[in-house]
Design an enzyme around this catalytic site. Structure first.
Site, PDB file in Angstrom:
ATOM      1  N   SER A 143       0.867  -1.176   0.000  1.00  0.00           N
ATOM      2  CA  SER A 143       0.000   0.000   0.000  1.00  0.00           C
ATOM      3  C   SER A 143       0.900   1.220   0.000  1.00  0.00           C
ATOM      4  O   SER A 143       2.100   1.117   0.288  1.00  0.00           O
ATOM      5  CB  SER A 143      -0.875  -0.007   1.259  1.00  0.00           C
ATOM      6  OG  SER A 143      -1.518   1.234   1.465  1.00  0.00           O
ATOM      7  N   TYR A 156      -2.439  -1.396  10.144  1.00  0.00           N
ATOM      8  CA  TYR A 156      -2.413  -1.527   8.680  1.00  0.00           C
ATOM      9  C   TYR A 156      -1.036  -1.184   8.126  1.00  0.00           C
ATOM     10  O   TYR A 156      -0.485  -1.925   7.295  1.00  0.00           O
ATOM     11  CB  TYR A 156      -3.483  -0.615   8.076  1.00  0.00           C
ATOM     12  CG  TYR A 156      -3.721  -0.836   6.604  1.00  0.00           C
ATOM     13  CD1 TYR A 156      -4.547  -1.858   6.169  1.00  0.00           C
ATOM     14  CD2 TYR A 156      -3.130  -0.004   5.645  1.00  0.00           C
ATOM     15  CE1 TYR A 156      -4.779  -2.067   4.810  1.00  0.00           C
ATOM     16  CE2 TYR A 156      -3.358  -0.201   4.300  1.00  0.00           C
ATOM     17  CZ  TYR A 156      -4.185  -1.235   3.883  1.00  0.00           C
ATOM     18  OH  TYR A 156      -4.394  -1.441   2.542  1.00  0.00           O
TER      19      TYR A 156
END
Length: 284
Positions: A143, A156
Site C-alpha cells: 500500500s 495496517y
C-alpha cells in the site's frame, strides 16, 4: 522482454471484489487463465462468470487466506484444476480503524493474519510451483501506507511495511531464478476496504464514520484503473508498481522529507477534504 500473460495461469486472492475482481477481468482480457480465491463464494462466482466471457479457463476456490492450512490446500486445488501456475497475486486485505490505544491486540493479529501472513503463506506454498515455469511472477499488494505511515493506521501500516520488506527480500533471493517479484503500492483507490473495515471497540463511532467518509472523498483511482496499472506493471516486470498520482506524490514526499512528511501530508489532506466537501455541497 514483456512478461507473457497470454496462456498463463494467474492465482488471485481477494478476487470477489475491488481491485481483485478488476484484476481478474483485466487478466482474462489478456487471455490469462485464472484461479480465483476469496471467502465470499457467491460474489466470487459472479466475478468468475464475467471473466469467462473472454474464453479463459477459471477455477473458483472459496477459502480464507488467514487460515494457516489454506495455502497448501489451495496449491493442490489449483494444480488439480490447471496443472501449473505462472503468476501469484496476493491481493486479499482488510482494514482496521482505530488508534493504537484503541485497537486490541486481537484486532491487530486478525489484520496481520490476512494482510501479512496470508501473503507469506501463499508465497511459501506457490514458490516451488512458480519455479517450474520458464517465466513466473509474484505480485504482492502492499500500500502507499507501506511507504508512509499516517496516524490511526498503526496495524495496517505495520502489516503493509512488513509485506514490502518481505517482498523486497524475496525479490533479492529469487534474482537468479525465473521468478520475478513485484510490490504494489496503491494510493487511495475507490473500493469498499474502508467501508468494510473493522472498527475498534474503543474507537469513537462518529470519528470512524468521518474517517471512512474522508477516505471515500479522497479516492481518485477506480479499481479498474488500478488493475490496468498493475497488469501493465506485471507485463513490464516492474519491481515497484505505484498506483495513482497520489501514491507517486506521497512516495516522492517521503523520499524528500523522510522525517517531516507527516505534517505536509496532514495539511494537504485537510485542504483536499475541505475542497471536496465544498464541491459536494455545491452540487447538492
Amino acid at each position: 522482454m514483456t512478461f507473457p500473460l497470454r496462456g498463463g495461469v494467474a492465482v488471485v486472492t481477494g478476487a470477489a471484489g475491488g481491485i481483485g475482481a478488476a484484476l481478474a477481468l483485466e487478466l482474462a482480457s489478456r487471455s490469462c487463465h485464472l484461479a480465483l480465491i476469496d471467502r465470499d463464494g457467491e460474489a466470487l462466482a459472479g466475478v468468475a462468470a464475467a471473466a469467462r466471457r473472454d474464453g479463459v479457463t477459471i477455477s473458483e476456490h472459496t477459502a480464507d487466506v488467514a487460515d494457516p492450512a489454506a495455502a497448501d490446500g489451495l496449491r493442490q486445488a489449483v494444480l488439480a484444476a490447471h496443472g501449473r501456475t505462472s503468476v501469484l497475486i496476493n491481493n486479499a486485505g482488510v482494514a482496521l480503524l482505530g488508534r493504537f490505544d484503541e485497537i486490541s491486540l486481537t484486532d491487530m493479529e486478525w489484520l496481520f493474519a490476512i494482510n501479512f501472513w496470508g501473503t507469506v503463506r501463499m508465497c511459501k506454498a506457490f514458490v516451488p510451483v512458480l519455479r517450474r515455469e520458464p517465466a513466473a511472477q509474484i505480485v504482492n499488494l502492499s500500500s502507499i501506507f507501506g511507504i508512509v505511515a499516517p496516524a490511526g493506521q498503526t496495524a495496517y501500516a505495520a502489516a503493509k511495511f512488513a509485506v514490502r520488506g518481505f517482498s523486497e527480500a524475496l525479490m533479492h533471493e529469487l534474482e537468479d531464478t525465473a521468478v520475478d517479484v513485484s510490490v504494489v503500492h496503491p494510493g487511495y483507490v475507490n473500493t469498499a476496504i474502508a467501508r468494510s473495515a473493522r472498527i475498534a471497540a474503543a474507537a469513537d463511532p462518529k470519528e470512524a464514520a468521518e474517517k471512512i467518509a474522508n477516505f471515500d472523498r479522497m479516492t481518485g483511482t477506480t479499481a479498474e484503473q488500478a488493475a490496468a496499472r498493475i497488469v501493465a506493471g506485471i507485463e513490464r516486470r516492474q519491481k515497484r508498481i505505484l498506483v495513482g498520482r497520489d501514491a507517486a506524490w506521497l512516495d516522492w514526499m517521503q523520499r524528500i522529507f523522510p522525517v517531516s512528511y507527516w505534517g505536509l501530508m496532514k495539511r494537504r489532506a485537510a485542504r483536499q477534504i475541505a475542497r471536496l466537501a465544498a464541491n459536494s455541497e455545491l452540487r447538492s
